[in-house]
Design a protein around this motif. Structure first.
Motif, mmCIF file in Angstrom:
data_model
loop_
_atom_site.group_PDB
_atom_site.id
_atom_site.type_symbol
_atom_site.label_atom_id
_atom_site.label_comp_id
_atom_site.label_asym_id
_atom_site.label_seq_id
_atom_site.Cartn_x
_atom_site.Cartn_y
_atom_site.Cartn_z
ATOM 1 N N LYS A 94 0.853 -1.187 0.000
ATOM 2 C CA LYS A 94 0.000 0.000 0.000
ATOM 3 C C LYS A 94 0.886 1.232 0.000
ATOM 4 O O LYS A 94 1.790 1.372 0.809
ATOM 5 N N SER A 98 -3.299 3.661 -1.841
ATOM 6 C CA SER A 98 -3.684 2.714 -2.878
ATOM 7 C C SER A 98 -2.877 1.437 -2.727
ATOM 8 O O SER A 98 -1.702 1.468 -2.344
ATOM 9 N N VAL A 99 -3.518 0.305 -3.031
ATOM 10 C CA VAL A 99 -2.859 -0.997 -2.973
ATOM 11 C C VAL A 99 -2.317 -1.315 -4.360
ATOM 12 O O VAL A 99 -3.069 -1.391 -5.331
ATOM 13 N N ILE A 106 -6.665 -5.286 -9.524
ATOM 14 C CA ILE A 106 -7.105 -4.274 -8.564
ATOM 15 C C ILE A 106 -8.117 -4.834 -7.572
ATOM 16 O O ILE A 106 -8.765 -4.067 -6.863
ATOM 17 N N ASP A 109 -7.344 -3.729 -4.076
ATOM 18 C CA ASP A 109 -7.534 -2.293 -3.904
ATOM 19 C C ASP A 109 -9.018 -1.956 -3.800
ATOM 20 O O ASP A 109 -9.425 -1.114 -2.982
ATOM 21 N N TRP A 157 -8.149 3.072 -12.125
ATOM 22 C CA TRP A 157 -8.448 1.646 -12.137
ATOM 23 C C TRP A 157 -8.792 1.157 -13.533
ATOM 24 O O TRP A 157 -9.551 1.802 -14.259
#
Length: 279
Positions: A94, A98-99, A106, A109, A157
């Protein structure tokens, strides 16, 4: 990922002495971030490269390469012992809320952002669940407090239909709870949204993506973000199954759904009106 919290200074005689950077950016100061970035740039200029293989943030420098050995060679040339964090092909970490995953998916996330949204919703439940508060005021409070937490970073994304559906399900749960309804009441989702004055979350995600797309396209071709579009990765292997969905593919789908051209997508007023008609 390389954190600039530990580095060393070299004197004219060649002696090296380590020191810790224990003071970060001064919040609210316009000069402090500039000076901090200037010092970081001077300390790491030996290991820097072209964007996007090297990116300098407020207090971090990101080095990207195909192998870990190549990064180690760059560090040896620079002579600066920095704390190291490596993300493997299947790993994740992270950063800035955001991951980031090595397999460019994603899922993690999206799940994390949903959890953050519910956390914000619970913190504001005293207002959102109060029967004395008008529904439209609850919806406005939700749009300002909860939804931005859920959609943080969503404009970047490469979202799939499953991700969009997951977000829509969680949002409608929040809106029904705000109105004091459950599934047993058999009230249509559109009626719930109209009651609180909240647009569908997929429309807001599309709006954020097109806003970022317009921002990128208006930049010059020499800008770092435009250089990333022209990257040609050599030696990458395509695995089995359906190819992974990329951000450009999602943008093309948004433009086709709104029935607008790419030039029209740069005009925010046009695609905002198209979103209201289609959504």
């Amino acid at each position: 990922m390389y954190d600039g919290a530990k580095t060393q200074v070299r004197t004219v005689g060649g002696d090296a002495e380590h020191f810790l950077v224990i003071m970060g950016l001064h919040q609210g100061s316009a000069l402090s971030p500039f000076l901090f970035a200037l010092v970081m740039d001077a300390l790491t200029h030996h290991i820097q490269g072209e964007v996007p293989w090297c990116m300098l943030f407020a207090d971090d420098i990101v080095l990207i390469d195909e192998t870990r050995s190549n990064i180690n060679e760059r560090l040896d040339i620079g002579g600066a012992p920095l704390s190291l964090r490596v993300i493997s092909k299947r790993g994740s970490f992270k950063y800035l809320g955001s991951v980031i995953k090595g397999d460019v998916e994603i899922d993690e996330d999206v799940t994390y952002r949903i959890g953050v949204g519910w956390m914000k919703w619970r913190l504001a439940s005293g207002v959102l669940c109060d029967k004395k508060v008008p529904p439209l005021l609850k919806g406005k409070f939700y749009r300002v407090v909860v939804r931005p937490a859920m959609l943080y970073g969503a404009e970047c994304w490469a979202v799939k239909n499953s991700h969009t559906q997951k977000l829509k399900v969680e949002e409608i749960k929040m809106l029904k709870w705000m109105c004091g309804h459950t599934r047993m009441n058999k009230i249509r989702n559109e009626d719930i949204r109209e009651k609180v004055g909240v647009d569908p979350i997929d429309d807001k995600m599309r709006e954020a993506r097109l806003r970022l797309f317009g921002h990128i396209q208006r930049r010059s071709l020499d800008a770092p973000v435009r250089r990333c579009e022209r990257l040609d990765l050599v030696g990458t292997m395509i695995g089995r199954g359906r190819p992974k969905k990329y951000w450009e593919e999602v943008i093309r789908r948004d433009i086709a759904r709104l029935q607008i051209s790419e030039d029209m997508a740069l005009d925010r007023k046009l695609w905002r009106s198209s979103i209201k008609v289609v959504g």
